[in-house]
Design an enzyme around this catalytic site. Structure first.
Site, PDB file in Angstrom:
ATOM      1  N   TRP A 163       0.827  -1.211   0.000  1.00 54.88           N
ATOM      2  CA  TRP A 163       0.000   0.000   0.000  1.00 54.88           C
ATOM      3  C   TRP A 163       0.857   1.255   0.000  1.00 54.88           C
ATOM      4  O   TRP A 163       0.517   2.252  -0.642  1.00 54.88           O
ATOM      5  CB  TRP A 163      -1.010  -0.015   1.140  1.00 54.88           C
ATOM      6  CG  TRP A 163      -2.069  -1.043   0.875  1.00 54.88           C
ATOM      7  CD1 TRP A 163      -2.278  -2.208   1.526  1.00 54.88           C
ATOM      8  CD2 TRP A 163      -3.037  -1.006  -0.212  1.00 54.88           C
ATOM      9  NE1 TRP A 163      -3.317  -2.900   0.937  1.00 54.88           N
ATOM     10  CE2 TRP A 163      -3.792  -2.207  -0.118  1.00 54.88           C
ATOM     11  CE3 TRP A 163      -3.321  -0.102  -1.228  1.00 54.88           C
ATOM     12  CZ2 TRP A 163      -4.835  -2.498  -1.020  1.00 54.88           C
ATOM     13  CZ3 TRP A 163      -4.349  -0.395  -2.123  1.00 54.88           C
ATOM     14  CH2 TRP A 163      -5.093  -1.580  -2.011  1.00 54.88           C
ATOM     15  N   ASP A 202      -2.121   6.658   5.969  1.00 55.38           N
ATOM     16  CA  ASP A 202      -3.138   5.754   5.424  1.00 55.38           C
ATOM     17  C   ASP A 202      -3.458   4.750   6.538  1.00 55.38           C
ATOM     18  O   ASP A 202      -2.681   3.845   6.811  1.00 55.38           O
ATOM     19  CB  ASP A 202      -2.601   5.041   4.187  1.00 55.38           C
ATOM     20  CG  ASP A 202      -3.597   4.032   3.620  1.00 55.38           C
ATOM     21  OD1 ASP A 202      -4.671   3.831   4.215  1.00 55.38           O
ATOM     22  OD2 ASP A 202      -3.282   3.426   2.567  1.00 55.38           O
ATOM     23  N   LYS A 215     -12.682  -1.889   5.851  1.00 59.74           N
ATOM     24  CA  LYS A 215     -11.908  -2.824   6.663  1.00 59.74           C
ATOM     25  C   LYS A 215     -12.464  -2.856   8.088  1.00 59.74           C
ATOM     26  O   LYS A 215     -12.861  -3.887   8.581  1.00 59.74           O
ATOM     27  CB  LYS A 215     -10.428  -2.420   6.693  1.00 59.74           C
ATOM     28  CG  LYS A 215      -9.826  -2.064   5.334  1.00 59.74           C
ATOM     29  CD  LYS A 215      -9.603  -3.273   4.442  1.00 59.74           C
ATOM     30  CE  LYS A 215      -9.345  -2.934   2.980  1.00 59.74           C
ATOM     31  NZ  LYS A 215      -8.187  -2.112   2.679  1.00 59.74           N
TER      32      LYS A 215
HETATM   33  C1  LIG Z   1      -7.648  -1.571   1.352  1.00 64.83           C
HETATM   34  C2  LIG Z   1      -6.577  -0.558   1.479  1.00 64.83           C
HETATM   35  C3  LIG Z   1      -6.461   0.511   0.585  1.00 64.83           C
HETATM   36  C4  LIG Z   1      -7.332   0.666  -0.635  1.00 64.83           C
HETATM   37  O1  LIG Z   1      -8.581   1.045  -0.291  1.00 64.83           O
HETATM   38  P1  LIG Z   1      -9.669   1.380  -1.428  1.00 64.83           P
HETATM   39  O2  LIG Z   1     -10.774   1.925  -0.589  1.00 64.83           O
HETATM   40  O3  LIG Z   1      -9.986   0.095  -2.121  1.00 64.83           O
HETATM   41  O4  LIG Z   1      -9.085   2.376  -2.334  1.00 64.83           O
HETATM   42  C5  LIG Z   1      -5.458   1.439   0.801  1.00 64.83           C
HETATM   43  N1  LIG Z   1      -4.630   1.330   1.839  1.00 64.83           N
HETATM   44  C6  LIG Z   1      -4.701   0.308   2.715  1.00 64.83           C
HETATM   45  C7  LIG Z   1      -3.752   0.251   3.847  1.00 64.83           C
HETATM   46  C8  LIG Z   1      -5.686  -0.659   2.564  1.00 64.83           C
HETATM   47  O5  LIG Z   1      -5.773  -1.673   3.433  1.00 64.83           O
END
Ligand SMILES: *Cc1c(COP(=O)(O)O)cnc(C)c1O
Length: 359
Positions: free
Chosen positions: A102, A172, A196
């Site tokens: 990521w 993030d 998540k």
């Molecule tokens: C799932 C995830 C993403 C991507 O998320 P989207 O909503 O599908 O764009 C980005 N960063 C992390 C750490 C993730 O677990």
């Protein structure tokens, strides 16, 4: 009805009580005469849902008043480029920690907008470690330092907030937001897709400090502009109303569990149990250095790869689903977010032991 234990990395398991509440309120929300998904986003009923959503998130995370809370679309992935577009404020450089898949995506999407300085990378350990903070090269002239607090694919998690050496810290937090206590005031921006740990896919939470917004160049479309979105309560266009409502229900569920402090203790216990079972076995192993293991995503490999398929098939027969690891790393992964129950963890551990014995 037979609901399985769902170890998916995202979209992921919901608290069952939340699904039941949504079911009860499907045809009519409170005394509104209609379903939430039929409501005008500017009407009095939805305004209440939106206000409670924001105030519950502020309460759960103790978000200070000098931060805006936005509920956007496009996923966390859209933020990878919205961040440099919004907060470079005339600067030309940004620092990134590269701790996994990521981080790499965030770096790739920032590159068209600025010089990306990779302050540290754990690529040399195949992203099974977090580089020692003493080795990070942080440039004082950079606009911010970006990191990924939990690498969902590699199962690597920061156990504390990094020191950004005075730069605004951008995180993030998609896969561990609301799973552990953090001090929001140490951050410039926190962002997370909701699928998540907070609800369904389709909403991205962005928590941004006031002084960082309002500096986007005119070329940035309004819809991507944090200041414009903040001015319009994230309703510059029609928001994902039903998803906001579902996220709101998950937040109320979390409050009823005792909030983030209580769920953190639960998460520590759940993860410790699963890692202990993996470490005690001779069939399973987790590749991540112990100090950086994720409480949310637990990757593990079987010592004999030819057992992967039989393992997954036998797991499904026991009602344990979505244990296949990400295609880029292989093996298995159990995602055990806030909504995963002790019963689910116990069922997984029992199954793994039984499968190992049967070899
Ligand atoms: C799932 C995830 C993403 C991507 O998320 P989207 O909503 O599908 O764009 C980005 N960063 C992390 C750490 C993730 O677990």
């Amino acid at each position: 009805m037979s609901r399985v234990y769902n170890f998916s990395a995202g979209p992921s398991a919901f608290p069952q009580a939340v699904l039941q509440q949504a079911q009860q309120e499907m045809l009519e929300w409170r005394d509104s005469g209609m379903s939430v998904m039929e409501m005008s986003h500017r009407g009095k009923h939805f305004s209440l849902i939106a206000a409670e959503l924001e105030s519950d998130l502020r309460e759960l995370m103790a978000i200070p008043d000098n931060y805006k809370v936005l509920f956007l679309q496009g996923g966390a992935s859209a933020q990878f480029s919205f961040i440099p577009q919004n907060i470079l404020a005339g600067k030309t450089k940004a620092c990134y920690l590269n701790t996994g898949a990521w981080s790499e995506k965030a770096i790739k999407d920032a590159k068209p907008y600025c010089d990306v300085l990779v302050s540290a990378s754990s690529e040399d350990t195949k992203f099974t470690t977090i580089p020692d903070a003493a080795t990070w090269a942080i440039d004082n002239d950079a606009a911010y330092l970006h990191y990924t607090s939990n690498e969902t694919i590699h199962g690597v998690e920061f156990q504390s907030t990094p020191d950004a050496k005075g730069l605004p810290l951008v995180c993030d937090m998609s896969s561990n937001i609301l799973s552990r206590q953090i001090d929001v005031s140490q951050y410039g921006i926190i962002y997370a897709g909701t699928q998540k740990n907070m609800g369904p896919a389709g909403v991205t939470v962005v928590i941004v400090r006031d002084d960082l917004i309002g500096h986007a160049p005119k070329s940035v479309p309004s819809i991507f502009n944090y200041a414009e979105q903040a001015k319009n309560q994230s309703m510059l266009n029609t928001p994902a109303t039903y998803n906001w409502y579902l996220v709101g229900l998950v937040l109320k569920w979390l409050k009823a569990q005792g909030g983030v402090a209580a769920i953190e203790q639960h998460n520590i216990a759940k993860a410790a149990k699963l890692y202990a079972a993996i470490d005690a076995s001779s069939l399973y192993s987790n590749p991540v250095e112990i100090a950086s293991r994720s409480r949310m995503n637990v990757p593990f490999i079987l010592s004999d790869e030819s057992l992967d398929k039989p393992f997954l098939a036998a797991a499904e027969a026991k009602g344990l689903f979505e244990l296949k690891g990400h295609r880029s790393v292989g093996g298995m992964r159990a995602s055990i977010y806030n909504a995963m129950s002790d019963a689910g963890i116990d069922a997984l551990i029992d199954f793994m032991a039984e499968f190992e014995r049967s070899r």
